[in-house]
Design a protein around this motif. Sequence first.
Motif, PDB file in Angstrom:
ATOM      1  N   PRO A 213      57.372  31.920  24.982  1.00 19.70           N
ATOM      2  CA  PRO A 213      57.288  32.451  23.620  1.00 19.70           C
ATOM      3  C   PRO A 213      56.047  31.978  22.868  1.00 19.70           C
ATOM      4  O   PRO A 213      55.603  32.625  21.914  1.00 19.70           O
ATOM      5  CB  PRO A 213      58.560  31.926  22.949  1.00 19.70           C
ATOM      6  N   LYS A 214      55.476  30.848  23.300  1.00 19.16           N
ATOM      7  CA  LYS A 214      54.321  30.287  22.598  1.00 19.16           C
ATOM      8  C   LYS A 214      53.150  30.086  23.564  1.00 19.16           C
ATOM      9  O   LYS A 214      53.328  29.986  24.773  1.00 19.16           O
ATOM     10  CB  LYS A 214      54.692  28.950  21.954  1.00 19.16           C
ATOM     11  N   PHE A 215      51.939  30.013  22.996  1.00 19.35           N
ATOM     12  CA  PHE A 215      50.743  29.724  23.782  1.00 19.35           C
ATOM     13  C   PHE A 215      50.845  28.305  24.366  1.00 19.35           C
ATOM     14  O   PHE A 215      51.399  27.406  23.739  1.00 19.35           O
ATOM     15  CB  PHE A 215      49.486  29.829  22.908  1.00 19.35           C
ATOM     16  N   GLN A 216      50.291  28.166  25.551  1.00 18.43           N
ATOM     17  CA  GLN A 216      50.265  26.864  26.231  1.00 18.43           C
ATOM     18  C   GLN A 216      48.808  26.436  26.417  1.00 18.43           C
ATOM     19  O   GLN A 216      48.286  26.357  27.523  1.00 18.43           O
ATOM     20  CB  GLN A 216      50.970  26.958  27.583  1.00 18.43           C
ATOM     21  N   GLY A 217      48.129  26.216  25.286  1.00 15.88           N
ATOM     22  CA  GLY A 217      46.709  25.881  25.338  1.00 15.88           C
ATOM     23  C   GLY A 217      45.913  27.045  25.896  1.00 15.88           C
ATOM     24  O   GLY A 217      46.111  28.190  25.501  1.00 15.88           O
ATOM     25  N   ASN A 218      45.034  26.733  26.879  1.00 12.75           N
ATOM     26  CA  ASN A 218      44.217  27.792  27.480  1.00 12.75           C
ATOM     27  C   ASN A 218      44.788  28.283  28.812  1.00 12.75           C
ATOM     28  O   ASN A 218      44.106  28.947  29.595  1.00 12.75           O
ATOM     29  CB  ASN A 218      42.788  27.288  27.701  1.00 12.75           C
ATOM     30  N   LYS A 219      46.057  27.969  29.066  1.00  9.32           N
ATOM     31  CA  LYS A 219      46.666  28.312  30.362  1.00  9.32           C
ATOM     32  C   LYS A 219      47.202  29.739  30.386  1.00  9.32           C
ATOM     33  O   LYS A 219      47.763  30.222  29.404  1.00  9.32           O
ATOM     34  CB  LYS A 219      47.792  27.335  30.678  1.00  9.32           C
ATOM     35  N   PHE A 220      47.022  30.390  31.543  1.00 11.12           N
ATOM     36  CA  PHE A 220      47.589  31.713  31.778  1.00 11.12           C
ATOM     37  C   PHE A 220      48.996  31.604  32.381  1.00 11.12           C
ATOM     38  O   PHE A 220      49.834  32.472  32.179  1.00 11.12           O
ATOM     39  CB  PHE A 220      46.703  32.517  32.727  1.00 11.12           C
ATOM     40  N   PHE A 221      49.212  30.526  33.152  1.00  7.96           N
ATOM     41  CA  PHE A 221      50.504  30.320  33.831  1.00  7.96           C
ATOM     42  C   PHE A 221      50.959  28.881  33.614  1.00  7.96           C
ATOM     43  O   PHE A 221      50.138  27.961  33.572  1.00  7.96           O
ATOM     44  CB  PHE A 221      50.380  30.587  35.337  1.00  7.96           C
ATOM     45  N   VAL A 222      52.249  28.715  33.494  1.00  6.27           N
ATOM     46  CA  VAL A 222      52.812  27.362  33.384  1.00  6.27           C
ATOM     47  C   VAL A 222      54.114  27.297  34.197  1.00  6.27           C
ATOM     48  O   VAL A 222      54.756  28.322  34.440  1.00  6.27           O
ATOM     49  CB  VAL A 222      53.124  26.967  31.912  1.00  6.27           C
ATOM     50  N   THR A 223      54.477  26.101  34.594  1.00  5.47           N
ATOM     51  CA  THR A 223      55.749  25.887  35.293  1.00  5.47           C
ATOM     52  C   THR A 223      56.649  25.035  34.405  1.00  5.47           C
ATOM     53  O   THR A 223      56.278  23.925  34.011  1.00  5.47           O
ATOM     54  CB  THR A 223      55.527  25.179  36.640  1.00  5.47           C
ATOM     55  N   ILE A 224      57.814  25.566  34.056  1.00  7.54           N
ATOM     56  CA  ILE A 224      58.776  24.865  33.209  1.00  7.54           C
ATOM     57  C   ILE A 224      60.106  24.800  33.955  1.00  7.54           C
ATOM     58  O   ILE A 224      60.655  25.842  34.345  1.00  7.54           O
ATOM     59  CB  ILE A 224      58.952  25.575  31.858  1.00  7.54           C
ATOM     60  N   ASN A 225      60.606  23.575  34.158  1.00  8.04           N
ATOM     61  CA  ASN A 225      61.851  23.383  34.917  1.00  8.04           C
ATOM     62  C   ASN A 225      61.807  24.103  36.266  1.00  8.04           C
ATOM     63  O   ASN A 225      62.736  24.822  36.654  1.00  8.04           O
ATOM     64  CB  ASN A 225      63.055  23.869  34.099  1.00  8.04           C
ATOM     65  N   LYS A 226      60.667  23.926  36.940  1.00  9.69           N
ATOM     66  CA  LYS A 226      60.436  24.482  38.282  1.00  9.69           C
ATOM     67  C   LYS A 226      60.418  26.015  38.310  1.00  9.69           C
ATOM     68  O   LYS A 226      60.544  26.629  39.363  1.00  9.69           O
ATOM     69  CB  LYS A 226      61.491  23.973  39.268  1.00  9.69           C
ATOM     70  N   LYS A 227      60.246  26.623  37.144  1.00 11.62           N
ATOM     71  CA  LYS A 227      60.172  28.082  37.069  1.00 11.62           C
ATOM     72  C   LYS A 227      58.798  28.498  36.549  1.00 11.62           C
ATOM     73  O   LYS A 227      58.299  27.919  35.586  1.00 11.62           O
ATOM     74  CB  LYS A 227      61.274  28.622  36.154  1.00 11.62           C
ATOM     75  N   LYS A 228      58.202  29.510  37.191  1.00  9.89           N
ATOM     76  CA  LYS A 228      56.862  29.968  36.835  1.00  9.89           C
ATOM     77  C   LYS A 228      56.935  30.947  35.656  1.00  9.89           C
ATOM     78  O   LYS A 228      57.741  31.875  35.656  1.00  9.89           O
ATOM     79  CB  LYS A 228      56.207  30.664  38.036  1.00  9.89           C
ATOM     80  N   PHE A 229      56.082  30.722  34.661  1.00  7.92           N
ATOM     81  CA  PHE A 229      56.001  31.601  33.491  1.00  7.92           C
ATOM     82  C   PHE A 229      54.562  32.080  33.304  1.00  7.92           C
ATOM     83  O   PHE A 229      53.612  31.388  33.670  1.00  7.92           O
ATOM     84  CB  PHE A 229      56.423  30.849  32.217  1.00  7.92           C
ATOM     85  N   ILE A 230      54.418  33.266  32.719  1.00  9.37           N
ATOM     86  CA  ILE A 230      53.108  33.680  32.226  1.00  9.37           C
ATOM     87  C   ILE A 230      53.104  33.428  30.725  1.00  9.37           C
ATOM     88  O   ILE A 230      54.139  33.468  30.071  1.00  9.37           O
ATOM     89  CB  ILE A 230      52.789  35.158  32.546  1.00  9.37           C
ATOM     90  N   THR A 231      51.931  33.161  30.186  1.00  9.41           N
ATOM     91  CA  THR A 231      51.811  32.817  28.772  1.00  9.41           C
ATOM     92  C   THR A 231      51.344  34.025  27.964  1.00  9.41           C
ATOM     93  O   THR A 231      50.822  35.001  28.531  1.00  9.41           O
ATOM     94  CB  THR A 231      50.816  31.666  28.579  1.00  9.41           C
ATOM     95  N   PRO A 232      51.486  33.981  26.642  1.00 11.87           N
ATOM     96  CA  PRO A 232      50.957  35.060  25.796  1.00 11.87           C
ATOM     97  C   PRO A 232      49.456  35.278  25.987  1.00 11.87           C
ATOM     98  O   PRO A 232      48.964  36.393  25.818  1.00 11.87           O
ATOM     99  CB  PRO A 232      51.270  34.569  24.376  1.00 11.87           C
ATOM    100  N   LEU A 233      48.725  34.213  26.365  1.00  6.87           N
ATOM    101  CA  LEU A 233      47.285  34.356  26.593  1.00  6.87           C
ATOM    102  C   LEU A 233      47.020  35.274  27.788  1.00  6.87           C
ATOM    103  O   LEU A 233      46.065  36.063  27.784  1.00  6.87           O
ATOM    104  CB  LEU A 233      46.648  32.982  26.844  1.00  6.87           C
ATOM    105  N   PHE A 234      47.881  35.195  28.807  1.00  8.32           N
ATOM    106  CA  PHE A 234      47.733  36.083  29.965  1.00  8.32           C
ATOM    107  C   PHE A 234      48.086  37.526  29.582  1.00  8.32           C
ATOM    108  O   PHE A 234      47.475  38.469  30.085  1.00  8.32           O
ATOM    109  CB  PHE A 234      48.634  35.612  31.115  1.00  8.32           C
ATOM    110  N   LEU A 235      49.061  37.686  28.695  1.00  5.78           N
ATOM    111  CA  LEU A 235      49.381  39.033  28.197  1.00  5.78           C
ATOM    112  C   LEU A 235      48.179  39.648  27.486  1.00  5.78           C
ATOM    113  O   LEU A 235      47.882  40.834  27.643  1.00  5.78           O
ATOM    114  CB  LEU A 235      50.580  38.980  27.233  1.00  5.78           C
ATOM    115  N   VAL A 236      47.490  38.825  26.702  1.00  7.99           N
ATOM    116  CA  VAL A 236      46.280  39.293  26.010  1.00  7.99           C
ATOM    117  C   VAL A 236      45.231  39.732  27.029  1.00  7.99           C
ATOM    118  O   VAL A 236      44.589  40.778  26.863  1.00  7.99           O
ATOM    119  CB  VAL A 236      45.722  38.179  25.094  1.00  7.99           C
ATOM    120  N   LEU A 237      45.065  38.946  28.101  1.00  7.48           N
ATOM    121  CA  LEU A 237      44.120  39.309  29.162  1.00  7.48           C
ATOM    122  C   LEU A 237      44.499  40.646  29.796  1.00  7.48           C
ATOM    123  O   LEU A 237      43.633  41.514  30.013  1.00  7.48           O
ATOM    124  CB  LEU A 237      44.090  38.210  30.233  1.00  7.48           C
ATOM    125  N   LEU A 238      45.781  40.846  30.086  1.00 12.88           N
ATOM    126  CA  LEU A 238      46.233  42.111  30.671  1.00 12.88           C
ATOM    127  C   LEU A 238      45.939  43.287  29.748  1.00 12.88           C
ATOM    128  O   LEU A 238      45.489  44.349  30.203  1.00 12.88           O
ATOM    129  CB  LEU A 238      47.734  42.048  30.955  1.00 12.88           C
TER     130      LEU A 238
END
Length: 351
Positions: A213-238
């Motif tokens: 739901p929130k930006f994760q700095g300059n990251k496009f992808f993050v792993t939270i509780n062993k689950k892969k997420f895309i960030t809003p910044l990657f949505l902007v890139l798409l």
Amino acid sequence: MTNELLFIAAFLVFIFIMMAADLGLFGKSDKPVSLKQAGFMSAVWVVFALGFYLLILNYGHLLHHIDSFSALQEINIRHLHQLKLNPNDFQGSLNLYQKNLGLEFLTGYVVEYALSVDNIFVMVLIFTAFGVQSKYYHKVLLWGIIGAVVMRFLFIFVGAALIERFHWVLYLFGAFLVYTGVSMFINRNQEESIDTENHRVVKLASKYFSVTPKFQGNKFFVTINKKKFITPLFLVLLIIEVTDLVFAVDSIPAIFSVTKDPYIVFFSNIFAIMGLRSMFFLLVNIIDKFHYLKVGLAVLLAFIGLKMLLANYVEHIGLTTGRSLLIILGILVISVVASLLFPKKHEARKT
């Protein structure tokens, strides 16, 4: 064919090196790009484009390995240059060909660079709508441009193959550009907006991927509780990639009105795209002042479309590549000067 592949390979190596240098200048840390940096890199890309123009002017024959008059004549016919070549003067004919090829590159570059400005309007809108911090702009634009280079490479050579096999495709391109120009003029004053929650790209990505739901700095992808997420910044890139794809539908046919040589279309396109990133940072804070630029781009697209529709007559009325370049530059200069001389009313009241 070997010469063409070597030329393309050398060009792509050069672009890769310049992108690395560009990233070194803009991407050392997550800091907003300064006006000085943007101005410097914009100037560098323009100088390189002019240098490439001089290269074509003197060594353009190496691109298609033209070593005889018959080879020159074949290229002249295949790419519809319509040059009046003299079989008794190979060197003179070759100089004429290279001069025309250089002008085609320069005209295509100016057309693509001008149409890229409209892309900047939309990019500013996307970044603002999603609340992207300015220090992350450069990373999104870098990866956006890499994607644009790949997509346009495919677009251009597929388009060239279609034109070579089905000449009437040019008239479809021309009609589409006239329609686009008229539509842009009619809708020039409409306020554009982006619904960040209901955007088609956002909905499609959210359907197949988990999104933070929130930006994760300059990251496009993050792993939270062993689950892969895309960030809003990657949505902007798409969204920026999809937007460029839409703009390519206008800009690539526009350059095919200037030249049918797919390599020249590609070179002029890529030089303009590579300069887009630095031009974005140069114009991001003043782009709204050029309110007549939309009108200029609409006229430009309509002019190019009509030129394609009347392809069999333009040479007879003296509309050469050089004169087309002057007309295109004139349209752009008038729209910019008009914007500065006649600012928007709310801007005038502020002063």
